[in-house]
Design a protein around this motif. Structure first.
Motif, short mmCIF file in Angstrom:
data_model
loop_
_atom_site.label_atom_id
_atom_site.label_comp_id
_atom_site.label_asym_id
_atom_site.label_seq_id
_atom_site.Cartn_x
_atom_site.Cartn_y
_atom_site.Cartn_z
N THR A 2 0.85 -1.18 0.00
CA THR A 2 0.00 0.00 0.00
C THR A 2 0.89 1.24 0.00
O THR A 2 1.92 1.26 0.67
CB THR A 2 -0.87 0.01 1.27
OG1 THR A 2 -1.44 -1.28 1.44
CG2 THR A 2 -1.97 1.04 1.15
N LYS A 4 2.01 4.40 1.35
CA LYS A 4 1.82 5.00 2.67
C LYS A 4 1.47 6.48 2.61
O LYS A 4 0.90 7.04 3.53
CB LYS A 4 3.07 4.81 3.54
CG LYS A 4 3.15 3.42 4.15
CD LYS A 4 4.36 3.28 5.01
CE LYS A 4 4.23 4.07 6.30
NZ LYS A 4 5.42 3.90 7.14
N ARG A 9 -8.81 6.09 3.37
CA ARG A 9 -10.02 6.48 4.10
C ARG A 9 -10.80 5.23 4.46
O ARG A 9 -11.34 4.56 3.58
CB ARG A 9 -10.85 7.42 3.23
CG ARG A 9 -11.97 8.10 3.98
CD ARG A 9 -12.60 9.21 3.18
NE ARG A 9 -11.71 10.35 3.06
CZ ARG A 9 -11.90 11.32 2.17
NH1 ARG A 9 -12.90 11.28 1.34
NH2 ARG A 9 -11.06 12.34 2.12
N PRO A 10 -10.85 4.89 5.75
CA PRO A 10 -11.56 3.65 6.11
C PRO A 10 -13.06 3.83 5.92
O PRO A 10 -13.57 4.94 5.96
CB PRO A 10 -11.23 3.50 7.59
CG PRO A 10 -10.91 4.86 8.08
CD PRO A 10 -10.33 5.61 6.91
N GLU A 11 -13.73 2.72 5.68
CA GLU A 11 -15.18 2.76 5.55
C GLU A 11 -15.79 2.68 6.94
O GLU A 11 -15.36 1.87 7.77
CB GLU A 11 -15.64 1.57 4.71
CG GLU A 11 -17.06 1.69 4.22
CD GLU A 11 -17.56 0.38 3.62
OE1 GLU A 11 -18.78 0.16 3.62
OE2 GLU A 11 -16.71 -0.42 3.18
N ALA A 12 -16.77 3.55 7.22
CA ALA A 12 -17.43 3.51 8.53
C ALA A 12 -18.48 2.42 8.50
O ALA A 12 -19.53 2.58 7.87
CB ALA A 12 -18.07 4.86 8.84
N ARG A 13 -18.21 1.30 9.14
CA ARG A 13 -19.21 0.22 9.12
C ARG A 13 -19.04 -0.64 10.37
O ARG A 13 -17.94 -0.88 10.85
CB ARG A 13 -19.09 -0.62 7.86
CG ARG A 13 -17.85 -1.48 7.81
CD ARG A 13 -17.24 -1.48 6.42
NE ARG A 13 -16.15 -2.48 6.35
CZ ARG A 13 -14.94 -2.28 6.86
NH1 ARG A 13 -14.64 -1.19 7.53
NH2 ARG A 13 -14.01 -3.21 6.77
N PRO A 15 -19.02 -4.06 12.34
CA PRO A 15 -18.66 -5.42 11.92
C PRO A 15 -19.91 -6.31 11.81
O PRO A 15 -20.87 -6.14 12.58
CB PRO A 15 -17.75 -5.92 13.04
CG PRO A 15 -17.23 -4.69 13.70
CD PRO A 15 -18.31 -3.66 13.56
N TYR B 55 -14.01 -3.09 13.29
CA TYR B 55 -12.97 -3.33 12.29
C TYR B 55 -11.75 -2.49 12.66
O TYR B 55 -11.88 -1.32 13.04
CB TYR B 55 -13.47 -2.96 10.89
CG TYR B 55 -14.44 -3.97 10.32
CD1 TYR B 55 -14.08 -5.31 10.21
CD2 TYR B 55 -15.70 -3.60 9.90
CE1 TYR B 55 -14.96 -6.25 9.69
CE2 TYR B 55 -16.60 -4.53 9.40
CZ TYR B 55 -16.22 -5.86 9.29
OH TYR B 55 -17.11 -6.79 8.79
N ASP B 57 -9.39 -1.03 11.07
CA ASP B 57 -9.11 0.23 10.36
C ASP B 57 -10.04 1.34 10.84
O ASP B 57 -9.65 2.51 10.85
CB ASP B 57 -9.19 0.04 8.84
CG ASP B 57 -10.56 -0.42 8.38
OD1 ASP B 57 -11.38 -0.81 9.23
OD2 ASP B 57 -10.83 -0.40 7.16
N ARG B 96 -17.01 6.24 14.34
CA ARG B 96 -17.48 5.29 13.32
C ARG B 96 -19.00 5.37 13.20
O ARG B 96 -19.54 5.44 12.09
CB ARG B 96 -17.04 3.87 13.72
CG ARG B 96 -17.34 2.76 12.73
CD ARG B 96 -18.68 2.10 12.90
NE ARG B 96 -18.86 1.53 14.24
CZ ARG B 96 -20.04 1.33 14.79
NH1 ARG B 96 -21.15 1.65 14.14
NH2 ARG B 96 -20.14 0.82 16.01
N GLU B 100 -21.31 6.76 10.04
CA GLU B 100 -22.21 5.80 9.41
C GLU B 100 -23.66 6.30 9.39
O GLU B 100 -24.43 5.95 8.50
CB GLU B 100 -22.13 4.48 10.20
CG GLU B 100 -22.40 3.22 9.42
CD GLU B 100 -22.25 1.99 10.32
OE1 GLU B 100 -21.79 2.14 11.49
OE2 GLU B 100 -22.61 0.90 9.87
N ARG B 344 -11.97 11.49 9.12
CA ARG B 344 -11.19 10.34 8.67
C ARG B 344 -12.00 9.43 7.76
O ARG B 344 -11.47 8.80 6.85
CB ARG B 344 -10.75 9.50 9.88
CG ARG B 344 -9.55 9.99 10.65
CD ARG B 344 -9.18 8.99 11.71
NE ARG B 344 -8.90 7.69 11.15
CZ ARG B 344 -9.55 6.57 11.41
NH1 ARG B 344 -10.55 6.56 12.25
NH2 ARG B 344 -9.20 5.44 10.83
N PHE B 345 -13.31 9.29 8.09
CA PHE B 345 -14.18 8.39 7.32
C PHE B 345 -14.80 9.09 6.13
O PHE B 345 -14.85 8.56 5.04
CB PHE B 345 -15.31 7.86 8.19
CG PHE B 345 -14.87 7.01 9.34
CD1 PHE B 345 -14.52 5.68 9.13
CD2 PHE B 345 -14.79 7.51 10.63
CE1 PHE B 345 -14.13 4.87 10.19
CE2 PHE B 345 -14.39 6.72 11.68
CZ PHE B 345 -14.05 5.40 11.47
#
Lengths: 499, 499
Positions: A2, A4, A9-13, A15, B55, B57, B96, B100, B344-345
Motif C-alpha cells: 500500500t 503510505k 479512508r476507512p469505511e465507517a461500518r 462489523p 474493524y 481500520d 465510526r 455511518e 477520517r471516514f
C-alpha cells in the motif's frame, strides 16, 4: 504494498453480526436486567464478574493439533505467545475461578453474573456474534435440590418479567440418555462419535419432526435442498427405544414410571430416573407442578459438559416477526448440572449446576409479545439560543434548571449548542422528545422574562377547531414568565405531561 | 507435536492484567455508575452503546505496512480476512457510528456511553488491560460553549461523587501549543517528529519537574538508571517560550492576558487564546470560577487527535496506598475537542468534543479516600437442613420467605445445599453475612415450629458479663415460633439489624 503517502479512508461500518444499541433499547434492557437481578438476589445469589478475556486453554476450546484455537471463539496470541479468547459463555470462566480460588470460597458458592459473550460464528437474522447472558450457578452442592431450585428460579424470573402462563420449564436428565445408550448397546467409548450423532438427531425434533429424527437415527436424511446427511445407522428396535422419550405423557408420575420400566437394566439410567423423581417431588411440594415445570425426557441440550439434570425454558405464547410470520425462538433459559467442569483443572470433582438466561433472545421475545416496550424517554428541556445575545445568559438559564434552588430534583436540561436558527432549534428539541423549550430574545432579556413553549401541548393545537378553545390552549402552550419563575413554570409543564 | 491421547490439564489462572470482581466491589461500582449516569442525564445526554469489537481500520490503529494492526490493541483476523480489534476507547467507535449514521442523527448529537475498554499493554500495579470508561460527547457543535459545558459536567460529576473541594478541572487549548510551535519556528511539517518530542517532554512535568522537562527540551536527559533520552535540541529562547505555560499565575484573566502577549504573532495561537477566554467567561458566569475549574496552559493530553480545547480533572486530596505511601493517581477525567475524527471516514469535518471518566481509576481513588466503601451486603436468610428430614419441608420454608404471603417485599433466602453438618451450615451462613438462620429438626417439625437464630445478635453474646442480661439476650437471639409466624419473626430480626 500500500502506498503510505496516500491517505487511506476507512469505511465507517459496524462489523457483521454486531449491533449498536439505542437509548430506548438500553433503558428497556436495564429495566429487564434489574428485574432478573431482583429475583436472583431473592434466591440468595451474589453478583460476581470475570473479565471478557481468558486464556484459551482455560475455556476448553484449545486443540493442540491446530495452529489456532477452535473455531467458534475469537482468539489471538498475546505478546508472550499465549492464546487468549473472548469468553463464549459465563460458565467456563466460573469454572476457572472456582478451580483457582476453591479454598477461600463459601461452600456451596452461589453467584450470578451478567454480561456479553462472543461467538465467532456466521451471523444471521437474530443471530448475533455478541449477546448478553445472565447466569446463576451453585457450585459445591451435589444434591438435586440445587437443580430443582434453579428450575424454580427460572420460572420465578420469567413470571417476574410478566410472562405468567406464557412459558414452560422442561426438565430431563443426561443419565436417562446415558441409560438408553447402554440399553441399545452403544456404551463403549468407541461408539462416542456415533452417540454424538444420535444426540444431535434427538435434539432436532423441533425442526425436523419425528420422521426426520428417525431418519437421522437410521440410514440418514435428504433435506429440501437435496443434501444428504448420514445417519447413526441404528436398527429399528434401538430407534423405538430412543424415541420413546418423545412419547407424550401428561402426568409426570406416569412418565417417571415409564422411564423406570424402560431403564430397568441400566444402573446409570435408574440413577437419572431417581433424580428426576426427587426434582419432581421438590417442584410439586413448592406448587410449581401446575404446568410451569414439566418432566420432559426429550430435553437434550447441545453442550457436552452436562452430567446430570438438564433443563430449558421456552415461551409458549406464539411469537411472530414484523410481517406476522411465526418465529421459532428456541429456549430462552437453559441449564443443567456439570460436575466435571472444575475437574478439568484440578483433577478433583466439584459438583456444580447452573442456569443461563439468553438475555438478548428473551428481550427479543418480550418485545414481540409487547412487553418491555422500547420507548423514547422524555428528552431534556432545551434552552434555545439567539446568536445576537451573549451565550452566557443562556448558560445561566440552563444551570438554573439543572440545579434548581427550590429544593426539588434537578431538571434535565441543555443549552442548544448547534448553529441552527430558532426554527431548526425547535425541531431539534422535538426530535429529542423535549417537553418544552425556553426562549429568551433581546426584548425578553431586557424585561427579565423568558418564554416557555410546551412542545407536547403545542403539537395538539392544529387539531383544535373551536377558535376560543384554540386561543386558550395556545396561551397555555406558550407563555412568558419572569426569569425568577423559570423553574416553577418548567415544573408546571413537566407535571402536565407526566406519564 | 502434542500427544493427543494424554489429557492436558490446563492451569486455572486469570490472564495477566485482568481481574475478577467481587460482590462488594460490583455493588459499590454500580452505585457510583448510577450517580454518574444521573449527572450526565441531567445535562441532557442520552445513553448509547456500541459493541466491543470494531474493524481495526475504523479504530484508526491499522498500519498497512505491518502484518498485524498496531500494538496496544487486541486484534485478530476474521474468517473473511478482515482485522477486528477490541475497542481501546469509546471515542473511536462513536466516530465510526456518527460517520455511518450522520443523516439520521439529531444535531448536535449528545450521547453518553459506559463500558469496558481493552489495552494490549504490559500490565503493572494499578494498570489493567481491561478497564471501564464513562464518556459523554457532543457531536456537531463547533461552539466552545460545548467544551465549557463538559468541563462543568466533569465538576458536577466529581461533586456528586462526594469529592467537593477535593478536585480541580484544568483547561487548556491545543491551539495555544500550536501557536508556541509557530513562534519557536517548528511549524513546518518536517518538524513533526521533533514537535512530538516537545509535547511528550511538556507532558512530563508531573514526573520530572521543570529541570527534567528543560533537559528533554534541550540536549536530553539521563535518568536514575543511567539511561539517556535524547531531547528536542531546542535553543534557550525557545525553551523559555515553551515553559512559560508552566508559570504559575493565580488569576485566570491575567493568565489569558499573558498568553495574548506571548502569542501576539501567531494567528492559531490567538484563536486558542480567544477560545480559552470564552470558556472562562462561561465558567465564571456559571460560578465554577471558585477554584473548581482553572485555566492552565500546561495541560497537554497525550492523545494526538485533539484539535482545540483540552481538559483534565485530577484529585487534589492526597492519596496513599495501603502502606501510607503517597500515590500519583493521574487524571481521573479527561477530554477535549476532536474535530477531525469523523473526517477520517467521510472527508468532511464534523465538530465534536468529549469527556471521558476513567471509572476504574476514579473508583480506586474514591476507595482510598474512604468513599464508596466496598462492604459485604447482608446475606440471605439460610434455612438449615437436617439430613434425616425430608428436604421438601425445607424447600417449603424457603419458598415462604421468598414469596411472603403478608404482602411485604420478598425476603432474600436460601436453603442450605451443601453436605455440611448443622455447625458447618451455621458457619456457612456466617460467612455469607446472613442475619439469621431458620432451624427445624424432627421434634420442631412435629410441633409445627421453627427456631430462628439471630446470628448478628448471637455474635455479641460472649461479651455480656451479667448473667441475667446474657439470658435475656440469648432468648432474643434464638427463639422458637410456630411455622405460621416464620415470616413475621424473620422480618423482626431483619428490622432489628437494618443499617
Amino acid at each position: 504494498m500500500t502506498n503510505k503517502d496516500e491517505p487511506v479512508r476507512p469505511e465507517a461500518r459496524l462489523p457483521k453480526g454486531f449491533s449498536d444499541i439505542s437509548a430506548g433499547e438500553i433503558r428497556a434492557t436495564e429495566t429487564m436486567l434489574a428485574t432478573i437481578r431482583g429475583v436472583f438476589e431473592s434466591h440468595g445469589f451474589e453478583p460476581f464478574d470475570t473479565p471478557a478475556l481468558e486464556y484459551s486453554d482455560a475455556l476448553g476450546k484449545f486443540l493442540p493439533d491446530q495452529d489456532r484455537p477452535n473455531e467458534g471463539v475469537f482468539s489471538f496470541k498475546d505478546d508472550d505467545e499465549q492464546w487468549l479468547s473472548l469468553r463464549y459463555d459465563l460458565t467456563a470462566p466460573l469454572a476457572r475461578y472456582v478451580a483457582e480460588n476453591y479454598q477461600n470460597l463459601p461452600k456451596p458458592f452461589r453467584r450470578y453474573q451478567t454480561g456479553p459473550v462472543w461467538r465467532n460464528e456466521k451471523p444471521g437474522p437474530g443471530r448475533f456474534r455478541q449477546f448478553t447472558q445472565f447466569d446463576a450457578d451453585t457450585v459445591g452442592a451435589s444434591s438435586v435440590a440445587a437443580d430443582a431450585e434453579l428450575c424454580m428460579l427460572a420460572a420465578d424470573t420469567l413470571e417476574a418479567l410478566g410472562l405468567k402462563g406464557q412459558y414452560v420449564v422442561k426438565v430431563s436428565n443426561r443419565k436417562v440418555l446415558d441409560g438408553l445408550r447402554e440399553i441399545i448397546g452403544l456404551n463403549d467409548q468407541k461408539h462416542d462419535g456415533r452417540w454424538l450423532t444420535v444426540m444431535r438427531a434427538l435434539d432436532k425434533l423441533d425442526r425436523l419432526g419425528i420422521d426426520g429424527v428417525c431418519a437421522l437415527l437410521g440410514p440418514g436424511r435428504k433435506d429440501e435442498s437435496g443434501d444428504f446427511t448420514k445417519g447413526a445407522d441404528l436398527d429399528r428396535a434401538s430407534i423405538v427405544t430412543l424415541t420413546s422419550i418423545f412419547e407424550p405423557v401428561e402426568d409426570a408420575d406416569e412418565k417417571i414410571a415409564q422411564l423406570d420400566l424402560r431403564l430397568r437394566d441400566s444402573v446409570i439410567g435408574q440413577e437419572g430416573r431417581k433424580e428426576l423423581e426427587k426434582i419432581w417431588s421438590l417442584v410439586a411440594t413448592s406448587s410449581y407442578d401446575d404446568g410451569r415445570i414439566l418432566i420432559d425426557p426429550s430435553v437434550v441440550r447441545g453442550l457436552e459438559y452436562y452430567t446430570g439434570p438438564v433443563f430449558e425454558a421456552e415461551l409458549t405464547a406464539p411469537i411472530t416477526d414484523e410481517r406476522g410470520q411465526p418465529i421459532r425462538l428456541g429456549s430462552v433459559v437453559s441449564g443443567g448440572r456439570y460436575d466435571g467442569l472444575v475437574e478439568r483443572f484440578t483433577g478433583e470433582k466439584v459438583p456444580a449446576t447452573g442456569v443461563s438466561i439468553g438475555v438478548s433472545r428473551l428481550f427479543f421475545g418480550l418485545q414481540r409479545l409487547g412487553k418491555y416496550k422500547v420507548s423514547v424517554a422524555q428528552g431534556p428541556v432545551v434552552v434555545l439560543v439567539f446568536p445576537d445575545q451573549p451565550i452566557e445568559n443562556y448558560q445561566r438559564l440552563v444551570n438554573r434548571l439543572r440545579k434548581p434552588d427550590d429544593g426539588g430534583p434537578p431538571i434535565r436540561a441543555e443549552m442548544y449548542l448547534g448553529s441552527g436558527k430558532i426554527g431548526a432549534q425547535t425541531k431539534y428539541a422535538d426530535k429529542r422528545g423535549s417537553p418544552c423549550v425556553v426562549i429568551q430574545g433581546g426584548d425578553e432579556h431586557a424585561k427579565g422574562e423568558v418564554t416557555i413553549k410546551d412542545l407536547i401541548l403545542g403539537a395538539t393545537l392544529t387539531s383544535i377547531k373551536d377558535r376560543d378553545e384554540y386561543l386558550k390552549k395556545r396561551a397555555e402552550a406558550q407563555f412568558p414568565v419572569p426569569e425568577q419563575k423559570l423553574v416553577e413554570a418548567v415544573r408546571g409543564v413537566l407535571s402536565r405531561h407526566k406519564a
